[in-house]
Every structure is written in C-alpha cells, then in structure tokens.
Motif scaffolding. Structure first.
Motif, PDB file in Angstrom:
ATOM      1  N   ASN A  38      44.278  42.469  36.946  1.00  9.00           N
ATOM      2  CA  ASN A  38      44.408  40.998  36.934  1.00  9.00           C
ATOM      3  C   ASN A  38      44.719  40.484  35.574  1.00  9.00           C
ATOM      4  O   ASN A  38      45.591  39.574  35.345  1.00  9.00           O
ATOM      5  CB  ASN A  38      42.885  40.335  37.422  1.00  9.00           C
ATOM      6  N   ALA A  80      40.987  39.479  44.386  1.00  9.00           N
ATOM      7  CA  ALA A  80      40.103  38.325  44.293  1.00  9.00           C
ATOM      8  C   ALA A  80      38.860  38.804  43.884  1.00  9.00           C
ATOM      9  O   ALA A  80      38.387  40.007  43.799  1.00  9.00           O
ATOM     10  CB  ALA A  80      39.754  38.002  45.900  1.00  9.00           C
ATOM     11  N   SER A 104      40.511  34.250  44.001  1.00  9.34           N
ATOM     12  CA  SER A 104      41.901  34.831  43.616  1.00  9.34           C
ATOM     13  C   SER A 104      42.800  33.821  42.682  1.00  9.34           C
ATOM     14  O   SER A 104      44.001  34.246  42.543  1.00  9.34           O
ATOM     15  CB  SER A 104      42.728  35.393  44.726  1.00  9.34           C
TER      16      SER A 104
END
Ligand code: ADP
Ligand code: MG
Length: 607
Positions: free
Chosen positions: A183, A240, A247
């Motif tokens: 991420n 998420a 998310s």
C-alpha cells in the motif's frame, strides 16, 4: 551431501582442539528441513562471527499465497521473514557458553524501515537466511558439545519457530505486513501524478519515543495526525485494513512547490518534517508512520560546517568571497573546494550536490540551517549593501528552484515571515495539529514590501563533476581492499575517514556498509573520463537492480578473515554469504562520496 548427524560427529572429533579446526565444518550440511551452508569460519572466538546460510526449499516453507507475486512483495516478505528469524533467536535463546562471541546468533533484520536487504533472499525454489554465529570456545579451545547444541540443536528449532511452525494467525500477520508495505509503495508511485511531494495519513502517529530512538511514542501520549480540510486528499489503496482502516487512505497531501511549516516552538514542526524525511521508504506495521509516504527523491539539506567540499559550483548562493589577507587570488566559488566549510557554504554545497544527482525536492529545518544562508531581512539589506554580502540567501532562490528546476521545497520556518511572499502553501502547526494559514500569510506578505530590488544573476544548472577513480584508494596496510563502517556515522575507505553524521537520511548501518562497497565498485567499474557522478550512480543503480545487493559481497572485496578454500579468481565469494547489506539511495551514496577528503573531480558543462 553429509547431514546433521555427520556434522555432529565432525564437531565431536574436534573437541578441545585449537579454534582453527572449526574450519573442517566449511561446506554444506543437509538437515531435515534445510541445508546449512557454512561459508566462513571466524579466526578466533573474538573475531566477527562465522557466516552461514540456512536454505529452506519453498516446497517446505510453503509461504502464504501471493507473498512473492512482485518485487515489492518479495522485499516485504524477506523483511518479515528476517524479523521472524530474529524473534525466534530471542525465543529459543540458545545458551551462551564460552569466550568472546561464543553462542551468539544474529541476523540483520533491520529497524522501523523496510529496505531491500540481503539478510533473507529468495532464490530458485528456496528461501535463505544469512546469519552469523559465534562458534563456541573456552579460551581458544573448541567446545564441541556447545557447538553441537547450537548448530544441530538450537538452529533447527529457530528455523522451525521462525518459518515453518506457522498457523493461520501468523500467516494473517505475514500477509498484512506485506499488504501494508505494498500500500505504501502504491501511494508513493502515485504522488507525482497527484502533484504531491508527500502524503501524511490521518491517524498517523509521528512522534518518536526519544531523540535516540525511532520507535513510536506510546499511544496515550500521542496526538494522532489530522489533515486540514483544504489539504485533504484520498488514495484508494489495493489492500483494505493494511496501514489504515478500510481501503481509502485519507490525509494531508503536501503539494509540490514551496511549502512552509510554521508555528510556535515545540508545536511539532520538526517531528512532521522528520516523518516526511523518512517517508522515502516504507515503515513496518505498528510504527505509526505507515501512512507517511514521500517522494523517494526528497533530500534533507542542512548546514554542516567542517565538512570537505570538492569542486562544487556554489556561486548561485555564494559569490565574491572576500580575498584572504595577503592572498592574491579571489576564492572561486564556481569551482569551490575547502577542507573546512562554513555553515552557509556547506549548506549551499549540500543543495547543489543534491541537484547534481537529481533531487526533486529539498527538506529544510530552521533548527539545522545556517541563519545567514536562509534569509536577510529588509533592515539588514538597508544596513549592509547586497554588493558586500557574498550570500544570496535561500529565500531568493527557493522560487527559482521550483519554477526553473522543478525542485520543490518543504521548509520548517518558525522564526521569519520573509518566506510568506514566496510560498505556495503555508501550514501552521499548533498543538501538533496542522492547519492551513496560506491566505493569512499571503495577506501579511503584502506584495512588493520586500526590497526585492537586488538583481541577482540567475541560478544555473550546476556543472557536472567527473569523479577521479584514483581518489578512491581502498588499500590499508597490507590489504588491497579494506572497508569498514561504524553505525550510520562513519566509513573508513582504505585509510580515508568519512564523516557521515550530516547525512540525515542514512537510516540503517547496513546501508552504510553497502555504500562503502558500492563506492568501491563504482570507482573500479564505472568511473571513467567524461562520466559524471550522476551517470556513475545511474550505472551503479542499474547494476543493483539487475544483480541484487549480493554484488556488493565483501567476500570478494575485503574478506574479513581467512580466504575461503574454494576462493578462486573471479568466482571468489560468488553466491555465498554476502554480509549484511541494505539498499542505499543514490543521494546517500553521492553524499558519502562528496564528503571524502580524498575526492578529486574534474568538471564539464552539461551541453
Ligand atoms: P518544533 O519543531 O515545532 O519546535 P518538535 O517537532 O520538536 O517541535 O516537537 C516538540 C515535542 O513534541 C517533541 O518532543 C515531540 O516528540 C512532541 N510531539 C510532536 N508531535 C507530537 C504529537 N502529535 N503528539 C504528541 N507529541 C508530539
Ligand atoms: Mg523544531
């Protein structure tokens, strides 16, 4: 291939013998779940520990699905597995009996940052931990029982505990660690297209435990970060609940351009800047800065008086230095060299050197800047004519850096409002809480009020410097190559001591080690006439991308003790324990080279 039982027998035979006999263990030993490669045996119990690799087939390790599906996830998985290994060493806690480093087991798993490193690597169908073990001795006599306890007893337990004996819970932790890193890299890859230099997520916990620790301040004494409405941006991340709930990551987007962080003393300005400084690489879950993500080409700039400077064109900031008494020659700041820079000249050199190797943004804190380098206010300009002042303050260049060179600035400045007139955005920190004060600051700047009448020559692209490979002499004593490093503070390259304390974005002592080897490789392989420092770094990065950090292998360069019996010519050290390396950025490699007092350069124009 001999197995663990043969290893135990081999150890038994050497009980009570001199330490050197341990060299009979060199080679590969097949255990039930892994192969143990003993690559290097220390020369005595006090020397740096023996180097070994534990190689586990992926068919046995059975890593969770998708943990190796791309380069980022592979680096994250290696980091997770190295940390598991380190924890397992603690849990299994092998008995430490004997002298010196007897019984010590270590792995270079790293700190709060997740860096590409050589502690754990994936190969064709296997995962490998590179570890160091102090082979046990009493005095200098081999303690065979303790050695067998360690290698045949504790080591399989550690491997089992770290990597094999996993359950659903550990695998969930594993996957979310990897997701969290991915991420962060996902957001990093999108900063530029969103016109941002950095992102600081709502809920991030920025302050650290202490000035000497990168661990987070306890939750109860931390005010979580919250973006001002006007700077709030959102990123939809692929995973998420990895780094932040849900998310969608919300938080403050720090725009490209000239951005000021203002506010009263002790209101959290430097803490925010430091988080951005370190946001160039991902952070582990639980760090508090998992959602702080910066452009990887941001460079922290500080004053660093006393450093050496070699052939840097700083005339855009400093020109017409006074002639030294008794000297004929004016100091030429177009090609400026000194063995002892002042606060302002060092800061100017730091900026030009960062531009030279491709920075996209500068980070400055008033706490570590030279005041005379930053501003000259109207009263001082009235008293001392600009013609008698060698320094063009940063204030007068900061716009130009962005408008002409596309280099942004994020600046902590609580002491002077002079920068209001040149800022694109002004963020005030009040009680650790940021708010947008751009409009008010603009109003106060009252256009034209500053005596901007000093016409300065324009800032020009710095000359490209060509480092002379002969300035990198790695010889020390009888050794052809001797490189050593101490923490993030010092490298000794041959006999040249390099002070790294002014390089704020060097985080990890394994990066320091890597830089020492990288410079040696760059000097011997990439430095040539007309090859600029920036191009040399391009070559170096391409090499590291292509072949991985193992090419930095110190075995081939500065084997710490006895040569390996299989060492031969070019194959020397290949594919064996590469020591403990973490990947440095080009900016820190350049910064190290720039601080070498032995450095010699020639320069040429870009055109
Ligand atoms: P400034 O640069 O504005 O003078 P600092 O960033 O040095 O202030 O912060 C001062 C102190 O406040 C530091 O000890 C820091 O750890 C602490 N601090 C900073 N931000 C927070 C926060 N969000 N919550 C709690 N303490 C914080
Ligand atoms: Mg401060």
């Amino acid at each position: 291939m001999p197995g663990s039982i043969e290893l135990a027998t081999c150890l038994e035979r050497m009980d009570g013998r001199g330490y050197k006999a341990y060299r009979d263990t060199l080679g590969v030993w097949a255990f039930s779940d892994f192969d143990l490669h003993i690559d290097h045996v220390q020369s005595d119990p006090f020397a740096s520990p023996s180097k070994m690799r534990v190689r586990v087939p992926l068919a046995i390790a059975l890593l969770p699905d998708g943990t190796l599906s791309n380069r980022i996830r592979e680096i994250a998985s290696a980091s997770f597995l190295a940390r598991r290994f380190r924890d397992a060493i603690r849990v299994v806690g092998p008995r430490r009996v004997g002298t010196g480093k007897s019984g010590l087991i270590t792995i270079d798993a790293g700190g709060q940052e997740v860096l590409e490193r050589t502690a754990v690597v994936f190969g064709d169908g296997f995962v490998e931990a590179r570890i160091e073990i102090g082979l046990p001795a009493a005095g200098r006599r081999i303690l065979a029982d303790a050695a067998a306890d360690l290698l045949v007893g504790a080591l399989p337990q550690i491997v089992n505990h770290a990597w094999l004996d996993r359950n659903e819970e550990t695998d969930t932790t594993f996957v979310s660690f990897v997701d969290c890193i991915e991420n962060q890299e996902f957001v990093r890859a999108r900063l530029a297209s969103r016109n941002l230099v950095a992102f600081v997520g709502d809920g991030a916990r920025l302050p650290r435990e202490s000035g000497a620790s990168e661990r987070p301040l306890p939750r109860r004494s931390t005010l979580p970060f919250e973006s001002p409405e006007t700077f709030r941006v959102e990123f939809e991340v692929p995973h998420a609940d990895a780094g932040a709930p849900g998310s969608v990551w919300r938080g403050m987007g720090i725009p490209r351009g000239v951005v000021l962080l203002v506010g009263g003393g002790y209101h959290g300005k430097s803490t925010l800047l430091r988080a951005v400084e370190r946001g160039i690489v991902p952070h582990v879950p639980g760090d508090g800065r998992e959602t702080v993500v910066s452009d990887p080409a941001l460079v922290k700039i500080r004053a660093e008086d006393g450093r050496a400077v070699t052939g840097v064109d700083i005339h855009g900031f400093i020109d017409h230095l006074p002639r030294a008494p008794g000297s004929e020659k004016q100091l030429d700041t177009h090609v400026f060299s000194t063995t002892d820079a002042s606060g302002s000249t060092s800061q100017a050199a730091n900026i030009i050197e960062a531009l030279e190797v491709g920075t996209r943004g500068l980070l400055l804190d008033e706490d570590s800047s030279a005041t005379n380098f930053m501003v000259r206010d109207a009263r001082m300009q009235a008293l001392v004519s600009p013609r008698d002042e060698p320094i063009t303050p940063f204030l007068e260049r900061v716009r130009e850096l962005y408008d002409e060179f596309d280099v942004s600035t994020l600046l902590v400045m609580g002491a002077s409002g002079e920068f209001f007139a040149v800022a694109d955005a002004v963020i005030e920190l009040k009680d650790y809480q940021p708010r947008d004060v751009t409009e008010r600051a603009r109003g106060l700047a009252e256009e034209g009020e500053r005596s901007a009448g000093t016409t300065r020559p324009r800032l020009v692209t710095p000359l490209l410097r060509v480092p002379d490979p002969d300035s990198f002499d790695a010889r020390r004593g009888r050794r052809e190559v001797k490189l050593s490093s101490r923490g993030c503070e010092e490298i000794v390259f041959g006999t040249t001591e390099i002070d790294l304390r002014g390089i704020d974005q060097l985080f990890d002592s394994s990066q320091t080690r890597a830089i020492a080897s990288a410079i040696r490789i760059a000097a011997t392989r990439f430095m040539r006439p007309n090859r600029s420092l920036s191009q040399v770094l391009d070559d170096l990065e391409a090499l590291l991308d292509r072949e991985g950090l193992d090419v930095l292998d110190p075995f081939g360069l500065s084997a710490q003790a006895v040569p390996h019996p299989e060492d031969q010519g070019d194959e020397r050290g290949k594919g064996r324990h590469p020591g403990a390396f973490a990947r440095p950025r080009r900016f820190e490699v350049a910064a190290t080279i720039n601080r070498m007092r032995s450095l010699r350069v020639s320069s040429f124009d870009r055109e």
